[in-house]
Design a protein around this motif. Structure first.
Motif, short mmCIF file in Angstrom:
data_model
loop_
_atom_site.label_atom_id
_atom_site.label_comp_id
_atom_site.label_asym_id
_atom_site.label_seq_id
_atom_site.Cartn_x
_atom_site.Cartn_y
_atom_site.Cartn_z
N ASP A 152 0.87 -1.31 0.16
CA ASP A 152 0.03 0.05 0.06
C ASP A 152 0.73 1.16 -0.14
OD1 ASP A 152 0.87 -0.66 2.45
OD2 ASP A 152 -0.78 0.42 3.52
N LEU A 153 2.24 1.23 0.63
CA LEU A 153 3.00 2.36 0.48
C LEU A 153 3.49 2.48 -0.95
CD1 LEU A 153 4.78 4.65 1.63
CD2 LEU A 153 6.30 2.90 2.61
N ILE A 154 3.88 1.55 -1.72
CA ILE A 154 4.22 1.53 -3.05
C ILE A 154 3.10 2.39 -3.88
CG2 ILE A 154 4.80 0.27 -4.97
CD1 ILE A 154 6.47 -1.58 -3.42
N ALA A 155 1.98 1.75 -3.55
CA ALA A 155 0.72 2.27 -4.18
C ALA A 155 0.79 3.96 -3.74
CB ALA A 155 -0.64 1.62 -4.04
N LYS A 156 0.68 4.21 -2.70
CA LYS A 156 0.78 5.60 -2.37
C LYS A 156 1.83 6.45 -3.36
CE LYS A 156 -1.21 4.97 2.05
NZ LYS A 156 -0.86 5.02 3.79
N LEU A 157 3.11 5.79 -3.19
CA LEU A 157 4.18 6.58 -3.77
C LEU A 157 3.86 6.85 -5.27
CD1 LEU A 157 7.43 7.39 -3.67
CD2 LEU A 157 7.52 5.04 -4.82
N GLN A 158 3.22 5.82 -6.06
CA GLN A 158 2.96 5.85 -7.32
C GLN A 158 1.86 7.03 -7.70
OE1 GLN A 158 2.06 1.45 -7.85
NE2 GLN A 158 3.90 1.49 -9.31
N TRP A 181 18.30 -6.87 -26.85
CA TRP A 181 17.62 -6.18 -25.95
C TRP A 181 16.76 -6.94 -25.38
CZ3 TRP A 181 19.05 -1.76 -23.83
CH2 TRP A 181 20.03 -0.99 -24.37
N PHE A 182 16.55 -7.16 -23.94
CA PHE A 182 15.54 -7.87 -23.27
C PHE A 182 14.54 -7.05 -22.64
CE2 PHE A 182 18.96 -10.58 -23.71
CZ PHE A 182 18.52 -11.71 -24.47
N GLU A 183 13.33 -7.30 -22.38
CA GLU A 183 12.21 -6.41 -21.94
C GLU A 183 12.16 -6.83 -20.50
OE1 GLU A 183 9.57 -3.54 -23.74
OE2 GLU A 183 8.05 -5.29 -23.20
N ALA A 184 11.93 -6.13 -19.46
CA ALA A 184 11.80 -6.37 -18.11
C ALA A 184 10.51 -6.82 -17.75
CB ALA A 184 12.32 -5.60 -17.03
N LYS A 185 10.37 -7.85 -17.33
CA LYS A 185 8.68 -8.48 -17.12
C LYS A 185 8.32 -7.32 -15.74
CE LYS A 185 6.57 -12.42 -15.27
NZ LYS A 185 6.53 -14.05 -14.87
N TYR A 186 6.98 -7.28 -15.91
CA TYR A 186 6.55 -6.60 -14.96
C TYR A 186 5.79 -7.39 -13.84
CZ TYR A 186 2.96 -3.96 -12.22
OH TYR A 186 2.20 -3.28 -11.14
N ILE A 187 6.46 -7.30 -12.70
CA ILE A 187 5.97 -8.16 -11.56
C ILE A 187 5.47 -7.27 -10.33
CG2 ILE A 187 6.61 -9.85 -9.50
CD1 ILE A 187 8.88 -10.45 -11.42
N PRO A 188 4.18 -7.28 -10.14
CA PRO A 188 3.42 -6.27 -9.13
C PRO A 188 4.27 -6.26 -7.84
CG PRO A 188 1.69 -7.33 -10.27
CD PRO A 188 3.26 -7.89 -10.50
N ASN A 189 4.71 -4.88 -7.48
CA ASN A 189 5.11 -4.88 -5.98
C ASN A 189 6.65 -5.13 -5.97
OD1 ASN A 189 3.09 -3.25 -4.69
ND2 ASN A 189 1.84 -5.38 -4.66
N ALA A 190 7.17 -5.79 -7.14
CA ALA A 190 8.64 -6.10 -6.91
C ALA A 190 9.46 -4.73 -7.27
CB ALA A 190 8.87 -6.97 -8.13
N LEU A 191 10.58 -4.81 -6.66
CA LEU A 191 11.55 -3.76 -6.94
C LEU A 191 12.70 -4.17 -7.82
CD1 LEU A 191 12.48 -2.70 -3.21
CD2 LEU A 191 10.78 -1.98 -4.82
N ILE A 192 13.09 -3.27 -9.04
CA ILE A 192 14.05 -3.77 -9.84
C ILE A 192 15.35 -3.11 -9.39
CG2 ILE A 192 14.72 -3.82 -12.28
CD1 ILE A 192 11.82 -3.29 -12.74
N ILE A 193 16.22 -3.94 -9.34
CA ILE A 193 17.78 -3.41 -8.81
C ILE A 193 18.73 -3.28 -9.97
CG2 ILE A 193 19.49 -4.05 -6.88
CD1 ILE A 193 16.40 -3.62 -5.92
#
Length: 335
Positions: A80-86, A246-258
């Protein structure tokens, strides 16, 4: 309004099937669909709450050596904090242009903080299809609230809470990366500035684009940071260059990409690889992302860690002040 300083692409008007010439990239740099024989490789996804500490260290080290990027789940930041940030970031970019301009980067500023659409100081480079907002969220002594939006009203509270959680994730990542090099757990964090590391938040806003095949949101680059920790929205666009493709990053809800950044590559003497990446844009949807760049203080000299230097492994990088490294990178000067 000083359009030589900042030009918001979201407010440009043009034919629905064309884009201005300054946004059209050379053909060899334009996005292209790559076909593969077999399954398309995916960026590694790592459970940051892995009950086996040795396994976690190995997975993070392997991903950092082979890919320079990975996604983490179960990282401890509430969804829910990630959702608020967005939500607060999205609401800022939905404001009228004149309200966003209040936070514009000053024309004579040496910092990158502020609202704008241009980062590199090179008029020969084509424009990217993006607006952005930069501001530091940690440590408190480095924060300049001049660049924090007052609208929406909850913007400050949400970002301050996010910064607290972000520090916990960061410490876990630095520790695992250090152990993965056979070093003490604090080695990489200390080498990057310790408690003086600056957390620079950037919000990227990529408006819908009538010709996404001709332009880029952000051109191919490695990050000048030590680490970058990114939250995307659901619109794809982050691409990673590996093994000539080139590879596209898969979207994973609430994951962080490092992302492994330049400073970790330098500190590790090339054991960990800064990831080459770029951003494409979409025709019918706005893409957004929230990277936090972990940057050494400007005066800190960053070079390969002494424990990693041996006769058969001499230093591969010059030691230099981070502010000098950043100046060279942004002005496309040799390091």
């Amino acid at each position: 309004m000083e359009f030589d300083r900042v030009q918001a692409i979201a407010s440009l008007s043009f034919d629905k099937e064309t884009i201005p010439e300054e946004f059209i990239w050379p053909e060899k740099e334009q996005p292209a669909t790559t076909t593969f024989d077999g399954r398309v490789p995916e960026i590694p996804t790592i459970d940051l709450n892995d009950p086996n500490p040795e396994n976690l260290v190995r997975l993070i080290a392997d991903a950092s050596k082979e890919w320079g990027i990975f996604q983490v789940v179960n990282h401890g930041i509430p969804s829910d904090l990630i959702a608020k940030l967005q939500d607060v970031g999205k609401k800022f970019f939905e404001l009228p242009q004149e309200e966003k301009e209040v936070y514009a980067k000053p024309h004579d500023s040496k910092s990158i903080e502020g609202y704008g659409s241009k980062l590199q100081n090179n008029p020969q480079v084509k424009k990217s299809w993006v607006d952005h907002l930069f501001h530091i969220i940690w440590p408190p002594s480095s924060i300049n609230y001049q660049f924090w939006p007052n609208n929406p009203p909850s913007y400050r509270e949400v970002n301050e809470e996010y910064a607290k959680y972000m520090r916990e994730v960061t410490d876990k990542l630095f520790t695992a990366l250090s152990l993965g090099l056979g070093l003490e757990g604090h080695a990489l964090k200390e080498g990057a500035g310790g408690e003086e590391i600056e957390y620079m938040l950037k919000i990227n806003y990529y408006p819908p684009c009538p010709r996404p095949d001709l332009t880029l949101g952000v051109a191919a680059h490695t990050d000048l940071s030590a680490l970058t920790i990114l939250v995307p929205n659901e619109v794809p666009g982050l691409q990673i260059f590996k093994d000539g493709n080139w590879f596209e990053a898969k979207y994973i809800p609430n994951a962080l990409i490092i992302h492994i950044g330049d400073q970790i590559e330098i500190l590790s003497n090339g054991k960990y690889k800064a990831v080459l990446h770029r951003t494409t844009v979409a025709k019918d949807k706005a893409r957004m992302s929230w990277p936090v760049f972990l940057e050494p203080p400007g005066e800190l000299v960053v070079g390969p860690l002494p424990h990693l230097i041996k006769k058969d492994n001499p230093p591969k990088f010059k030691a230099k002040k981070f502010e000098d490294y950043m100046y060279c990178k942004l002005n496309r000067l040799p390091q």
